[in-house]
Design a protein around this motif. Sequence first.
Motif, mmCIF file in Angstrom:
data_model
loop_
_atom_site.group_PDB
_atom_site.id
_atom_site.type_symbol
_atom_site.label_atom_id
_atom_site.label_comp_id
_atom_site.label_asym_id
_atom_site.label_seq_id
_atom_site.Cartn_x
_atom_site.Cartn_y
_atom_site.Cartn_z
ATOM 1 N N PRO A 173 44.116 20.815 82.819
ATOM 2 C CA PRO A 173 43.324 22.030 82.602
ATOM 3 C C PRO A 173 43.709 23.202 83.492
ATOM 4 C CG PRO A 173 42.046 20.374 83.785
ATOM 5 C CD PRO A 173 43.306 19.698 83.335
ATOM 6 N N ASN A 174 44.527 22.942 84.513
ATOM 7 C CA ASN A 174 44.983 24.037 85.374
ATOM 8 C C ASN A 174 46.232 24.724 84.841
ATOM 9 O OD1 ASN A 174 42.884 23.597 87.112
ATOM 10 N ND2 ASN A 174 44.064 22.404 88.586
ATOM 11 N N ASN A 175 46.787 24.204 83.754
ATOM 12 C CA ASN A 175 47.915 24.854 83.090
ATOM 13 C C ASN A 175 47.395 25.614 81.877
ATOM 14 O OD1 ASN A 175 49.528 23.601 84.968
ATOM 15 N ND2 ASN A 175 50.145 21.941 83.602
ATOM 16 N N ARG A 176 47.893 26.827 81.649
ATOM 17 C CA ARG A 176 47.265 27.715 80.659
ATOM 18 C C ARG A 176 48.047 27.890 79.365
ATOM 19 N NH1 ARG A 176 42.684 26.984 82.997
ATOM 20 N NH2 ARG A 176 42.461 27.927 85.029
ATOM 21 N N SER A 177 49.339 28.255 79.477
ATOM 22 C CA SER A 177 50.066 28.551 78.246
ATOM 23 C C SER A 177 51.535 28.215 78.396
ATOM 24 C CB SER A 177 49.922 30.034 77.874
ATOM 25 O OG SER A 177 50.802 30.842 78.641
ATOM 26 N N LEU A 178 52.209 28.103 77.260
ATOM 27 C CA LEU A 178 53.654 27.937 77.204
ATOM 28 C C LEU A 178 54.218 28.808 76.094
ATOM 29 C CD1 LEU A 178 53.989 24.048 77.508
ATOM 30 C CD2 LEU A 178 54.843 25.710 79.175
ATOM 31 N N SER A 179 55.335 29.461 76.382
ATOM 32 C CA SER A 179 56.132 30.146 75.362
ATOM 33 C C SER A 179 57.519 29.520 75.402
ATOM 34 C CB SER A 179 56.216 31.644 75.648
ATOM 35 O OG SER A 179 54.961 32.263 75.493
ATOM 36 N N ILE A 180 57.956 28.976 74.289
ATOM 37 C CA ILE A 180 59.209 28.215 74.229
ATOM 38 C C ILE A 180 60.094 28.809 73.151
ATOM 39 C CG2 ILE A 180 60.243 25.941 73.810
ATOM 40 C CD1 ILE A 180 57.495 24.729 74.654
ATOM 41 N N GLY A 181 61.348 29.084 73.487
ATOM 42 C CA GLY A 181 62.302 29.611 72.529
ATOM 43 C C GLY A 181 63.566 28.774 72.508
ATOM 44 N N LEU A 182 64.042 28.432 71.330
ATOM 45 C CA LEU A 182 65.214 27.573 71.177
ATOM 46 C C LEU A 182 66.239 28.253 70.288
ATOM 47 C CD1 LEU A 182 66.331 24.706 71.856
ATOM 48 C CD2 LEU A 182 65.320 23.939 69.698
ATOM 49 N N ILE A 183 67.492 28.257 70.759
ATOM 50 C CA ILE A 183 68.612 28.830 70.008
ATOM 51 C C ILE A 183 69.555 27.713 69.581
ATOM 52 C CG2 ILE A 183 70.723 30.214 70.210
ATOM 53 C CD1 ILE A 183 69.207 32.048 72.130
ATOM 54 N N HIS A 184 69.992 27.738 68.326
ATOM 55 C CA HIS A 184 71.091 26.893 67.870
ATOM 56 C C HIS A 184 71.954 27.725 66.942
ATOM 57 C CE1 HIS A 184 72.804 23.581 65.140
ATOM 58 N NE2 HIS A 184 73.571 23.717 66.198
ATOM 59 N N GLY A 185 73.135 28.113 67.448
ATOM 60 C CA GLY A 185 73.999 28.983 66.670
ATOM 61 C C GLY A 185 73.326 30.320 66.416
ATOM 62 N N THR A 186 73.237 30.706 65.170
ATOM 63 C CA THR A 186 72.587 31.978 64.833
ATOM 64 C C THR A 186 71.089 31.804 64.586
ATOM 65 O OG1 THR A 186 73.076 31.637 62.481
ATOM 66 C CG2 THR A 186 74.704 32.866 63.794
ATOM 67 N N TYR A 187 70.623 30.567 64.722
ATOM 68 C CA TYR A 187 69.245 30.239 64.383
ATOM 69 C C TYR A 187 68.376 30.261 65.645
ATOM 70 C CZ TYR A 187 65.443 27.557 62.187
ATOM 71 O OH TYR A 187 64.245 27.146 61.677
ATOM 72 N N THR A 188 67.169 30.817 65.558
ATOM 73 C CA THR A 188 66.234 30.867 66.685
ATOM 74 C C THR A 188 64.853 30.430 66.220
ATOM 75 O OG1 THR A 188 67.413 32.720 67.697
ATOM 76 C CG2 THR A 188 65.176 32.327 68.455
ATOM 77 N N GLU A 189 64.196 29.600 67.039
ATOM 78 C CA GLU A 189 62.818 29.200 66.778
ATOM 79 C C GLU A 189 61.973 29.440 68.015
ATOM 80 O OE1 GLU A 189 61.485 26.060 63.802
ATOM 81 O OE2 GLU A 189 63.138 25.090 64.887
ATOM 82 N N THR A 190 60.718 29.795 67.816
ATOM 83 C CA THR A 190 59.803 30.015 68.933
ATOM 84 C C THR A 190 58.535 29.196 68.719
ATOM 85 O OG1 THR A 190 58.868 31.978 67.841
ATOM 86 C CG2 THR A 190 60.651 32.339 69.429
ATOM 87 N N PHE A 191 57.933 28.789 69.847
ATOM 88 C CA PHE A 191 56.737 27.952 69.835
ATOM 89 C C PHE A 191 55.789 28.461 70.916
ATOM 90 C CE2 PHE A 191 60.535 25.616 68.788
ATOM 91 C CZ PHE A 191 60.225 24.949 67.606
ATOM 92 N N PHE A 192 54.513 28.557 70.586
ATOM 93 C CA PHE A 192 53.543 29.110 71.526
ATOM 94 C C PHE A 192 52.332 28.184 71.639
ATOM 95 C CE2 PHE A 192 55.876 32.579 69.560
ATOM 96 C CZ PHE A 192 56.423 33.186 70.690
ATOM 97 N N TYR A 193 51.834 28.066 72.877
ATOM 98 C CA TYR A 193 50.719 27.160 73.151
ATOM 99 C C TYR A 193 49.752 27.792 74.149
ATOM 100 C CZ TYR A 193 53.308 23.269 71.042
ATOM 101 O OH TYR A 193 53.976 22.440 70.168
ATOM 102 N N GLY A 194 48.503 27.362 74.071
ATOM 103 C CA GLY A 194 47.534 27.705 75.089
ATOM 104 C C GLY A 194 46.954 29.096 74.933
#
Length: 458
Positions: free
Chosen positions: A138-159
């Motif tokens: 509960p002391n951790n609040r959020s995460l922003s995660i970004g992943l690159i593979h070649g020309t492809y990009t994905e993002t993931f958000f939490y909290g």
Amino acid sequence: MNPEQMISQLAGFYNHDQFAEIYHLHAAEFKQHVPEKTVMDFYHYDIKRSLGEITSWEFIKSEEEVSEYLVNFKYGELSLKISLTADQLLALVNWEPVDQEEEILNSRDPLTILSANPLANPLHRFIDQQAINYLQDPNNRSLSIGLIHGTYTETFFYGETQQGNSVLPDSHSLYEIGSISKTFTAVILAHAINQGKIGLNDDIRKYLSGDYPNLQFEGTPISVIALCNHTSGLPGLPENFEAHEGYVERNPYLNYSKEMISEYLKSFVLDEPPGTRAEYSNLGFAVLGMILEDLYQLPLKKLLQEVITVPLEMKNTTYEVPAGRQDSLVAGYDHENGEDAGYWDLGDFKAAGGLKSDLDDLLSYLRANINDSTRDFSLTHHQTNIQNGYGRGLAWVTQFFNEDTIIWHNGGTGGFRSYCAFVKEKQIGLVVLSNSSKDVDDMALEILLYSIQNLINI
């Protein structure tokens, strides 16, 4: 003498900087294989500069004449295993990190953690597992995660961006990125090198205003490259850092000025040749920032814009967040107690860790590194120093996992942690941002290695 008495004696010598006396506590067989200077340097540089004085210790267990203790330092703890010879000398001394399962009190229900992960494939589900494990505390609040593979990009958000506001971060949520800032400083340095304005092997005194006779050891000066790969011999911070007038614990760098840095450098004395050993140094990068500003007669902010952020259209990466973007700053939290940690103003240490950025900008930055978009980026990846298990380019760390070379850096401030890494050959990159002081390195590395090993599923 029993093990308890031996630790008491060792701790006494350690706390009084009598490292040679610790060496003499060892058995003759140990001394045949390990030089005195190696032991002295280990206690002086590897332990004391990082952890401070020993404050206490407690017995854990004993197996086959080997006793294990938990040793508490001012700034951390280590496990110590020791055994004694018949004549009461040290036969075994083994310092290790404390491997303890962290107990999470009042763990969050995973179903209550906000998420923007489509869970559409095994990679998504693996990232989700890692993120949920992190945010169940509960002391951790959020995460922003970004992943690159070649020309492809994905993002993931939490909290959530602030405790209790139920607002997910997004691609433009601003985080303090701490020491990842060093890689930006390194790109600016590489730009100066490629322009012929400075040389990696130059004596840094060539570019500093004032007289610094002590910034050399027996004729070997501190070089520019030594500042950038942490082999300068300068400590992580000046010894008087916490004692300086105006020190603020919640914002520690705020009032330590260039003038204070210069005065400290005039009194500092090297005790071995530069380039001998790596010791991570925010001070070294602060000095590098001063050199670059003097070299161009421009503030670091302007150099950052000219060399990196404007060419890459990184509109939200800056040392000082403008008034119109303040609402995008996520709140930072102390993982130990869950309290608001505020923000850090790195002041004249900004070259070492002063940047704020968002996931969108950092993915653009990461892609520029993966693709060697300019000679400046490429130069920062060239390995300049090798240590046990890893190497350094200009700021960047290089590590080898099977046949893959991972180039990475992490960062941390009072209420934020960050990680940025890439594998050029496979065109893979990862950014992880957290608004908690809880480390994200292990989680990020797990995601990166999974991505490397499961390319077909990305």
